[in-house]
Design a protein around this motif. Structure first.
Motif, short mmCIF file in Angstrom:
data_model
loop_
_atom_site.label_atom_id
_atom_site.label_comp_id
_atom_site.label_asym_id
_atom_site.label_seq_id
_atom_site.Cartn_x
_atom_site.Cartn_y
_atom_site.Cartn_z
N ASP A 114 0.84 -1.20 0.00
CA ASP A 114 0.00 0.00 0.00
C ASP A 114 0.88 1.25 0.00
OD1 ASP A 114 -2.42 -1.53 2.23
OD2 ASP A 114 -2.28 -1.55 0.04
N LEU A 115 0.37 2.27 -0.63
CA LEU A 115 1.10 3.54 -0.68
C LEU A 115 1.25 4.13 0.73
CD1 LEU A 115 -0.29 5.36 -3.84
CD2 LEU A 115 2.00 4.46 -3.49
N LYS A 116 2.43 4.60 1.00
CA LYS A 116 2.70 5.24 2.28
C LYS A 116 3.25 6.64 2.06
CE LYS A 116 3.55 0.90 4.70
NZ LYS A 116 4.50 0.11 5.54
N ILE A 117 3.12 7.45 3.08
CA ILE A 117 3.55 8.86 3.02
C ILE A 117 4.81 8.99 3.87
CG2 ILE A 117 2.90 11.23 3.51
CD1 ILE A 117 -0.02 10.34 3.32
N GLN A 118 5.83 9.62 3.28
CA GLN A 118 7.11 9.84 3.97
C GLN A 118 7.53 11.30 3.79
OE1 GLN A 118 10.37 7.70 2.35
NE2 GLN A 118 11.73 8.04 4.10
N SER A 119 7.78 11.96 4.91
CA SER A 119 8.24 13.35 4.85
C SER A 119 9.76 13.37 4.82
CB SER A 119 7.73 14.14 6.07
OG SER A 119 6.32 14.20 6.05
N THR A 120 10.33 14.22 3.98
CA THR A 120 11.78 14.41 3.89
C THR A 120 12.08 15.88 4.01
OG1 THR A 120 11.77 14.66 1.50
CG2 THR A 120 11.88 12.41 2.34
N ALA A 121 13.36 16.15 4.05
CA ALA A 121 13.76 17.55 4.16
C ALA A 121 13.44 18.30 2.88
CB ALA A 121 15.26 17.64 4.48
N GLU A 122 13.32 17.58 1.75
CA GLU A 122 13.01 18.25 0.48
C GLU A 122 11.50 18.38 0.25
OE1 GLU A 122 16.90 16.59 0.58
OE2 GLU A 122 14.96 15.56 0.66
N GLY A 123 10.71 17.50 0.85
CA GLY A 123 9.27 17.55 0.62
C GLY A 123 8.59 16.31 1.16
N LYS A 152 -6.23 13.03 -3.58
CA LYS A 152 -6.15 11.57 -3.68
C LYS A 152 -5.13 11.21 -4.74
CE LYS A 152 -9.00 7.55 -4.81
NZ LYS A 152 -10.36 7.11 -5.22
N TYR A 153 -4.12 10.40 -4.35
CA TYR A 153 -3.08 9.98 -5.27
C TYR A 153 -3.25 8.46 -5.55
CZ TYR A 153 -0.62 14.39 -4.82
OH TYR A 153 -0.29 15.70 -4.87
N THR A 154 -3.13 8.15 -6.79
CA THR A 154 -3.27 6.75 -7.22
C THR A 154 -2.06 6.35 -8.04
OG1 THR A 154 -5.68 6.93 -7.29
CG2 THR A 154 -4.70 5.07 -8.47
N MET A 155 -1.45 5.26 -7.65
CA MET A 155 -0.36 4.67 -8.43
C MET A 155 -0.96 3.56 -9.29
SD MET A 155 3.13 2.74 -7.19
CE MET A 155 2.22 1.38 -6.50
N HIS A 175 -3.43 12.18 -9.84
CA HIS A 175 -3.77 13.07 -8.72
C HIS A 175 -5.16 13.62 -8.97
CE1 HIS A 175 -3.29 17.20 -6.62
NE2 HIS A 175 -3.75 16.30 -5.75
N ASN A 176 -6.09 13.24 -8.08
CA ASN A 176 -7.49 13.70 -8.22
C ASN A 176 -8.02 13.43 -9.63
OD1 ASN A 176 -7.54 14.53 -5.57
ND2 ASN A 176 -6.97 16.66 -6.06
N ASP A 177 -7.86 12.17 -10.07
CA ASP A 177 -8.36 11.71 -11.38
C ASP A 177 -7.69 12.41 -12.55
OD1 ASP A 177 -11.69 11.53 -10.01
OD2 ASP A 177 -10.11 10.00 -10.06
N THR A 178 -6.57 13.07 -12.30
CA THR A 178 -5.81 13.73 -13.37
C THR A 178 -4.40 13.17 -13.38
OG1 THR A 178 -7.11 15.75 -13.09
CG2 THR A 178 -5.05 15.93 -14.33
N GLN A 179 -3.92 12.87 -14.56
CA GLN A 179 -2.58 12.31 -14.68
C GLN A 179 -1.55 13.33 -14.18
OE1 GLN A 179 -2.91 9.26 -15.92
NE2 GLN A 179 -0.83 8.63 -15.47
N VAL A 180 -0.60 12.87 -13.40
CA VAL A 180 0.42 13.76 -12.83
C VAL A 180 1.45 14.11 -13.90
CG1 VAL A 180 2.26 13.92 -11.13
CG2 VAL A 180 0.07 12.83 -10.54
N ARG A 181 1.70 15.38 -14.03
CA ARG A 181 2.75 15.86 -14.95
C ARG A 181 4.04 16.06 -14.14
NH1 ARG A 181 0.86 20.82 -18.48
NH2 ARG A 181 2.90 20.32 -19.36
#
Length: 1665
Positions: free
Chosen positions: A1371-1380, A1434-1437, A1400-1406
């Motif tokens: 499952d997708l997980k969220i990780q915070s880094t110093a860059e983002g 909402k992010y979908t891989m 991202h939100n039913d839109t392909q990520v550019r």
């Protein structure tokens, strides 16, 4: 000596009779009969008296060679008064004698024009004696008639009581006794006169006599003759004949006898084969179109024996020549018949029919006459009886110039279905305009484009308005496309309809249908080939063959021609008797039994083809009376020569047919033939027909060994001896030369009507002698196939009628030729039978179900007419109404809504709106409804619920109905607690509403009882909640409480198998109606409990396993009807009753878990087995093979296991003699059952070959071999494993793997413990494509298995690998880094074929520099640098494996985003702090050892932003610069420590402390000062300013850095856990400028390798796909 073939044994008595008959001539037979019977043949002649009104005449002739006849005149006596001749005082007219001599009749003047009966009455004895005269069959039977008598004979009718009345015949002993005359009624066979006859000639005579007597007495003419004769006889007086008169009478008698003999000889010449022949039109009359006042003449030629009697009809009314003198002229000259019509006018426009009849039957031919009148100035002198011509440019129709008829068909016949043996009638009313009464249409019927003529099977009728055709006894031959053609002059119209004739019910269940279209081919003296077409229905079992039966014409005894069934649809029948006529029929046989017989063939005579052709070529040539006899040299004693042109004209596996030509040298004596055979390559000739020579130059040889080659030759024989043999034929292999066709291809069904589908196909390749095609249909999922046609159809297109509307069907086709039926084609694609569709009618009763400030929910009722198909959706329009003025319509929805409720949004508050709704189906959008009443858009604030909607009723009866509804859209401020139902009579006032229920109902249906029959009611429903009762729904449409005629209820049924079902029938269905079943008035969606089958007007819901889960109310509604519906309640008590009844019906049959089956065991043994569901200890089994019981022994091993119900029999080996039918018969108390298995023909051969193969395969498997061939599978680790299963392995067995013919080296040798050999390929990719091969071998042999992983196979494997990798994704997980913020998921491993996408939100990520994606090792990540609020969502891989997409989703919004963003900010600040904190970059060693008195100089570099503060500690105490120790800090980065001369006091721990606002770091160095006395051999060390020297020993430096407090550090260690699974923070890498210290003792090379590896990993981490 060879035994006789069966066809010769059966007909041996016929051959003996034939040889006896051949010794006699036809003339001697007739003479012998006339001597034995002393038959009296009489013929009257006419005497005309000019002054008298009556003819009186009589004549007698005795054709016996031993008797004589006498004529008497006046009152002279004679011994035989019945043979006396008398006439009046007028002169005897000899010409009248000649004109009437063809029949032995006694006629008066009144009956002369009507009668043709063969009787003679004496003028003096007619009122005394009623003698019965026997009509000479050689007189009437040979057709002794002239043209005048033929004209008169046309009006006779058969007495309807002729066969039931009693005979009144006077015996010859009382011939001279005077009695009153009585009219005899004759039957077809004169038993008391001629007895039971056995020869064909006698039957001919009897049949001819019967027709003659019937025609005479059917008119009652004999009575009138008697009366006239009595009155005349009173005036007669007896005279004594003079010598002159006696001489004259004797001369006349001799002349009459000579004439009769001449005519008899002529007719013998006409009918040389002495057989009965039905009438046949050699030349039919043709239609004529003539001008008014012209003459026309119809001609026809008729053949048949006895000579047919021809009658002419006009519009089915017999033509009376005497009633229209001069108008009609009917002639007959030696079989050439004509009808001439003089001076034709419009009244002569009609259909004319010539009907020919004899004892063999009746046949008709039709012709039309059209009389034209020209509306122009034409000289009337041209319109005479001759010809008339006019310019061709004038287009003239029968009723005027340049006009046209309009022909319409009403009340037409539709597609008709019948069954064999039934009477079927087709009819059509014809309307013709303009209506011209004088002009009659030509009515023609066609079957499959062939004109139909009336026969005993087909009758046609035309009333002037309606044309009809009746099939009196339908057969499958009658199936086809029937066309009615109505012809009016030059114009015609047609109407067609298909007639289907199904097989009659078989007498034996499971027997096949009857064959059809039986024909006789290549008929000869004692031989004929019978052909037929195979039936479409095989009864569920393959047809094993056919039996051919024959019957001699005139008898009712059928004889079977073949002992064993033949599969080929042609069969030679031998052993016929020359000169006799036969009819044939065919029966099919399968293992269940024999079918009904086919329709009989047309009669065929056993004659030489040359004789038959000669007879047909001269059927009616007149005899000249001259016989020319030529003398030839006697040829007796000449042995015939060899036959010529011997050849095999047909060869099958059952028989071979030979054909040859008679020899040229044969003499005048008849010859016969002997046939000989030998196996090819030998000279061992054997005679086939050892006892009986054949007479025809055709012969069928049976009893040949299939597959062997034979040669044949023929010898001729006569009384002189047996001639030389003919030349032998070429070697002929006994096998079918005509192959069974291959199945047709490309079966394409297309929609046609609501009950039919058009099916097309392509002809099978290399098809020969195709008879046609059979088409079958099956409801999808049923597995039951039904024939669509029972008569093979030509062409590759057929319309299958009689299908159930709405059902999905599949079709298949098989081709037919004489060799048999092909295999079925592949099943077609399913197609749903649908009717023509139209747009639906408008919805109605639009209402508001809910209203808020800016939206309203509408509800409406379904259209009353759906347009023949389901409604796909609705479209809603609305418009504003301002000041009572409506505005422009607007669309509320672009996409159709499926529910009858819809929310219209973006409305204006407090605005008044009108609405309209349109329904749509496949045909399009229907007409919109009328505008609704105005509704105001305002928010409902009431606490009670809104109105329920979609209120309907069903199951309407005289005292009850069921009401259904849906819950309100607006529920109020609390949940709905129930419903109240109100009702009233339709015409009652509003205050008459009354509640049906006192307590609220929880369910959404109610059966309302207690209604009054015939009263109309309306209903409404209200919902209630805690706040109260809401607004009522719209009232229903009025409904009358009545049980309509024909109403049926759901009936529960338990069949013989114990299957429980609910059944419902409807006879009011439209083409688009469907049965819809529901449970508790909810659609049944789960079919695991119930099977629903609907066919035609019947529907059945079958319970799979009735239980408590099935309790409830079951309802069935028929759509597209006037409310046809019914329900049935199954409660616990009813369920128990049905289950008990089901159990009773199952007993006492032993249920079988499986039918008798056969299988091949490992060693090639054949195992027959079946399994009963349950057997008791008393159960036993009988084993039957080909109707003979077999027992346990050496060949058969039998076993019955009562515990498992298994019954089996094992045969060690299958041999040719084991072909046949096997049956297992079970008995368990009273319960019995049996199952059979037919192993015949190809099925047996296939089983035998398989058994032999298994036996050989077993021997092969004695060495190492593959059980399962090489294949692949993808492991859970996403690796590819090649595997195969092996058997019979020993220690010495080796296995070798190859890829593309190159051996694959395996690390370890396989031990074969589990019998599976595997080859693991990790991280499979494109480089692994190729052909893999594994070889298994040892000293016993080897086995090879191959697997191709190229092209499509490789693509399929990679798709599976990618699928497994995609499934392994976490499952997708969220990780915070110093860059983002980073989103990531782990997979087992990554390959390039796995495509990764982010949404991202039913839109392909550019992807940009800020948003990046990549793969690090097994981690797939999306990095969002410097996140902003726009990155929430909402992010979908998406992982695509080549076929299917796999998705992993995480929600980066709300608290999850806030916590991740906060952690990012913290890590970012921590990174800044780590970057800018004060630190010691390098230079100071851990330990410094120095000699006392030496100078110590330590230096290092520090860094920090802002510039750090530097301080020193010695032994954890503050230490400052003094004269001995100089401490320096220069340029904000360089720190130095200098002691000019060290002493032991300087030993200790020195600490350099650097500090700024981001943190503090301490670097320790230990200084050890040794005195000179303690000096060792160790080298002296001089420390430079930089702290480094070539011989320095550097100990790894431990640094202490303090940047955060302890709580902060602990907080950093904890993962952020928002509303997602996990947030993981990672450590930041050290700054790139930091130089790590390395122990100098460590190998430099190792350091380089370590750095290289680290660099490699870092590079891998930066790889982005």
């Amino acid at each position: 000596m060879m035994s006789l073939p069966f066809y010769q044994r059966h007909h041996d008595h016929y051959d003996r009779a034939y040889r006896h008959k051949a010794l006699q001539s036809t003339v001697s037979q007739y003479q012998k009969e006339t001597k034995s019977k002393s038959a009296v043949y009489a013929q009257g002649s006419a005497a005309y008296a000019r002054g008298s009104a009556a003819y009186r005449h009589a004549s007698a002739a005795d054709f016996s060679l031993e008797s004589s006849a006498a004529y008497s005149h006046g009152s002279s006596a004679h011994n035989l008064e019945s043979a006396a001749y008398s006439y009046g005082s007028t002169a005897y007219d000899h010409a009248a004698v000649q004109s009437k001599r063809s029949a032995a009749y006694s006629l008066d003047s009144e009956a002369l024009s009507k009668s043709s009966a063969a009787y003679s009455h004496g003028s003096e004895s007619i009122n005394k004696l009623a003698a019965a005269y026997r009509l000479g069959s050689e007189t009437y039977g040979l057709g002794l008639k002239d043209s005048n008598l033929m004209i008169e004979d046309q009006s006779y009718k058969m007495s309807p009581k002729a066969k039931r009345a009693r005979q009144h015949l006077v015996s010859e002993d009382k011939e001279n006794e005077a009695i009153d005359y009585s009219v005899p009624i004759f039957t077809g066979r004169e038993v008391n006169i001629s007895g039971i006859t056995d020869t064909e000639e006698e039957r001919i005579k009897e049949s001819a006599a019967y027709v003659a007597k019937r025609n005479l007495f059917a008119t009652g003419e004999g009575v009138s003759v008697s009366k006239v004769a009595k009155s005349v006889s009173e005036e007669e007086h007896h005279e004594k004949k003079s010598r002159k008169v006696a001489i004259r009478e004797s001369a006349e008698r001799v002349a009459l006898k000579k004439t009769l003999e001449d005519t008899q000889a002529f007719h013998k010449k006409l009918n040389q084969d002495k057989l009965l022949h039905p009438p046949e039109f050699v030349i039919e009359p043709r239609s004529h179109t003539i001008w008014e006042k012209q003459n026309v003449k119809f001609h026809c030629t008729v053949a048949g024996w006895p000579v047919p009697r021809v009658t002419w009809y006009k519009n089915n009314v017999p033509i009376d020549v005497q009633a229209h003198p001069g108008k009609y002229t009917i002639e007959n000259r030696y079989g050439l018949h004509s009808l001439e019509i003089s001076t034709c006018d419009f009244d002569d426009i009609a259909q004319y029919r010539a009907s020919a009849m004899n004892v063999k039957g009746e046949v008709s031919a039709y012709a039309s006459l059209v009389v034209k009148r020209y509306k122009g100035e034409i000289d009337a002198s041209h319109l005479h009886a001759g010809t008339f011509s006019m310019p061709l440019s004038l287009g003239v129709t029968p009723h005027g110039f340049a006009s046209r008829f309009e022909i319409k068909f009403i009340d037409k016949f539709e597609v008709t279905f019948g069954r064999e043996g039934e009477t079927m009638s087709l009819g059509c009313t014809v309307v013709i305009s303009p209506d011209i009464k004088r002009f009659k249409p030509d009515i023609e019927w066609y079957r499959n484009g062939v004109l139909i003529t009336p026969s005993k099977w087909v009758q046609m009728h035309w009333t002037g308005e309606r044309a009809s055709l009746t099939l009196t006894h339908a057969n499958k031959e009658d199936e086809g496309l029937y066309t009615l053609r109505v012809v009016m002059g030059e114009y015609y119209e047609e109407y067609s309809g298909y007639v289907f004739v199904r097989d009659a019910d078989a007498e034996i269940p499971g027997a096949p249908g009857a064959p059809l279209d039986v024909k006789c081919l290549d008929a000869n003296k004692d031989y004929v080939i019978v052909s037929w077409k195979q039936p479409a229905v095989d009864g569920g079992n393959p047809i094993l063959g056919y039996f051919i039966d024959r019957c001699e014409v005139g008898t009712t005894h059928w004889t079977q021609c073949n002992e064993t069934p033949v599969k080929f649809a042609r069969f030679p029948v031998t052993g016929l008797i020359e000169g006799r006529s036969y009819i044939f029929r065919v029966r099919a046989v399968n293992r269940a039994g024999v079918s009904l017989p086919s329709r009989v063939s047309e009669p065929v005579a056993a004659l030489d083809p040359a004789d038959r052709a000669r007879l047909r070529s001269h059927p009616s040539a007149p005899w000249t009376g001259q016989i020319i006899v030529t003398e030839e040299e006697p040829a007796e004693g000449v042995i015939p020569g060899p036959p010529t042109d011997l050849q095999v004209i047909e060869a099958t596996k059952n028989y071979v047919v030979l054909s040859w030509k008679p020899p040229g040298q044969r003499g005048h004596e008849g010859i016969m033939y002997f046939v000989e055979k030998c196996i090819a390559g030998t000279e061992d000739w054997q005679r086939v027909n050892t006892e009986i020579p054949v007479k025809s130059p055709r012969f069928a040889v049976f009893d040949l060994s299939e597959g062997k080659s034979y040669c044949f030759r023929v010898r001729c024989c006569n009384s002189a001896g047996i001639g030389e043999p003919s030349e032998a034929t070429e070697a002929t292999v006994v096998d079918d030369k005509l192959d069974i066709p291959k199945p047709p291809g490309r079966i394409m069904p297309t929609r046609n009507t609501d009950t039919s589908v058009v099916v097309t196909w392509t002809e099978p390749p290399d098809a020969k002698e195709l008879v046609g095609y059979y088409i079958e249909s099956s409801v999808v999922g049923s597995g039951h196939w039904e024939p669509c046609n029972n008569n093979p159809v030509k062409g590759t297109r057929f319309i299958c009628h009689g299908l159930v509307n709405g059902e999905k069907y599949i079709f298949r086709v098989r081709a037919v030729n004489a060799a048999g039926l092909s295999e079925f084609s592949q099943d077609s694609e399913p197609i749903e039978v649908q009717a023509a569709i139209a747009a639906p009618s408008p919805p109605y009763d639009i209402t508001v179900l809910e209203s808020v400030r800016d939206s309203m929910v509408l509800g409406w009722k379904q259209p009353k007419a759906t347009g023949g198909t389901e409604i796909t959706g609705y479209y809603v329009n609305y418009r504003e109404v301002i000041g009572g003025v409506p505005g422009k319509w607007r669309e509320a929805n672009i996409k159709a809504v499926s529910e009858r409720a819809y929310r219209i949004e973006n409305l204006k508050e407090n605005m008044v709106y009108q609405f309209q709704v349109a329904a749509a189906n496949l045909a399009g959008v229907g007409t919109p409804s009328l505008p609704s009443k105005p509704f105001k858009c305002e928010e409902w604030t009431i606490a009670v619920p809104g109105p329920p909607h979609d209120v309907t009723y069903t199951e309407v009866r005289k005292d009850s109905l069921v009401l259904l509804w849906k819950e309100p859209v607006y529920t109020g401020r609390s949940p709905i607690a129930g419903y109240y139902i109100d009702m009233k009579e339709t015409e009652a006032k509003e205050e008459r509403w009354r509640s049906v229920n006192e307590k609220p109902l929880q369910k959404k249906f109610l059966k309302i009882a207690g209604l009054t029959e015939g009263v109309s009611y309306v209903f409404r429903v209200r919902a209630t909640n805690q706040a109260g009762v809401g607004r009522p729904s719209d009232i229903t449409d009025p409904v009358v409480a009545e049980t309509r005629p024909g109403t049926k209820e759901v009936v529960v049924n338990v069949d013989d198998d114990g299957v429980i079902s609910l059944n419902f029938e409807c006879d009011q269905m439209s083409p688009n109606s469907k049965f819809v079943w529901s449970k508790n008035y909810e659609p049944i969606e789960d079919d695991s409990r119930l099977d629903i089958d609907s066919k035609g007007g019947k529907s059945k819901a079958v319970f799979k396993n009735l239980g408590e889960d099935d309790l409830g109310i079951y309802s069935c509604v028929v759509t597209d009807t006037d409310g046809v519906s019914s329900g049935y309640t199954i409660d616990e008590e009813e369920m128990k009753r049905l289950l008990a009844l089901s159990h009773e019906h199952k007993f006492p049959t032993i249920p079988l878990a499986s039918e008798l089956a056969v299988e091949i065991l490992e060693k090639g043994e054949v195992r027959f087995w079946l399994q009963a569901e349950k057997l008791s200890g008393n159960a036993k089994a009988n084993f039957v093979f080909n109707d003979k019981e077999i027992f346990n022994g050496e060949k058969y091993k039998m076993k019955v296991d009562q515990h498992t119900g298994l019954v089996e029999m094992i045969m060690d080996k299958l041999e040719d003699k084991d072909e046949g039918t096997y049956t297992f018969q079970l008995q368990d108390g009273k319960a019995t059952n049996q199952s059979s298995l037919v192993l015949i023909g190809d099925v047996f051969k296939k089983l035998r070959d398989e058994a032999e193969f298994q036996r050989k395969e077993w021997h092969r498997k004695q060495g190492p071999h593959f059980v399962d061939q090489l294949g692949w599978e993808v492991t859970d680790e996403c690796n590819v494993m090649l595997k195969c299963k092996v058997a019979n392995i020993k220690k010495e067995t080796h296995i070798v793997w190859y890829k593309d013919t190159r051996e694959i080296m395996v690390d370890e040798e396989h031990d074969f413990k589990d019998g599976v050999c595997t080859l693991l390929i990790s991280e499979f990719s494109k480089k692994d494509t190729g052909i893999y091969e594994v070889i298994l071998k040892d000293d016993r042999g080897k086995d090879i298995s191959e697997l191709k992983l190229t092209d499509t196979a490789f693509a399929d494997l990679m798709n599976e690998v990618c699928r497994r990798i995609a499934l392994s994704a976490t499952d997708l997980k969220i990780q915070s880094t110093a860059e983002g913020i980073r989103l990531y998921s782990f997979v087992t491993y990554y390959v390039e074929d796995l495509r990764v996408g982010w949404v991202h939100n039913d839109t392909q990520v550019r992807f940009t520099d800020r948003v990046k994606t990549g793969v690090t090792g097994e981690q797939i990540w999306l990095q969002i640098n410097e996140p902003t609020p726009q990155d929430k969502g909402k992010y979908t891989m998406e992982l695509f494996d080549g076929k299917t997409g796999h998705k992993k989703t995480v929600d980066l919004s709300g608290q999850a985003f806030d916590e991740a963003f906060a952690e990012f900010q913290r890590l970012k600040q921590a990174a800044i702090a780590e970057k800018n904190r004060a630190r010691v970059l390098g230079g100071l060693p851990d330990v410094v050892t120095i000699q006392e008195g030496k100078a110590l100089n330590l230096s290092c570099t520090v860094w920090g932003d802002p510039t750090p503060e530097v301080s020193w500690l010695k032994n954890e105490k503050s230490f400052v610069s003094d004269a001995n120790c100089i401490l320096k800090f220069e340029a904000g980065k360089n720190v130095s420590f200098t002691i000019s001369a060290v002493s032991t006091h300087d030993s200790g721990k020195y600490s350099l402390v650097v500090k700024n606002k981001y943190g503090t770091e301490t670097s320790d160095v230990t200084v050890i000062v040794i005195t000179v006395s303690g000096q060792t051999d160790t080298a002296k060390h001089t420390v430079s300013i930089s702290g480094q020297s070539q011989n320095n020993i550097t100990v790894p430096k431990k640094k202490k850095a303090t940047t955060m407090s302890k709580p902060q550090q602990e907080k950093e260690k904890k993962d952020i856990k928002p509303h997602v699974d996990e947030i993981i923070a990672t450590e930041e890498t050290s700054d790139s400028k930091e130089i790590p210290r390395v122990e100098k003792e460590k190998n430099t090379e190792n350091n380089q390798q370590t750095a290289k590896k680290t660099h490699g990993k870092a590079a891998a981490a930066r790889t982005v796909p």
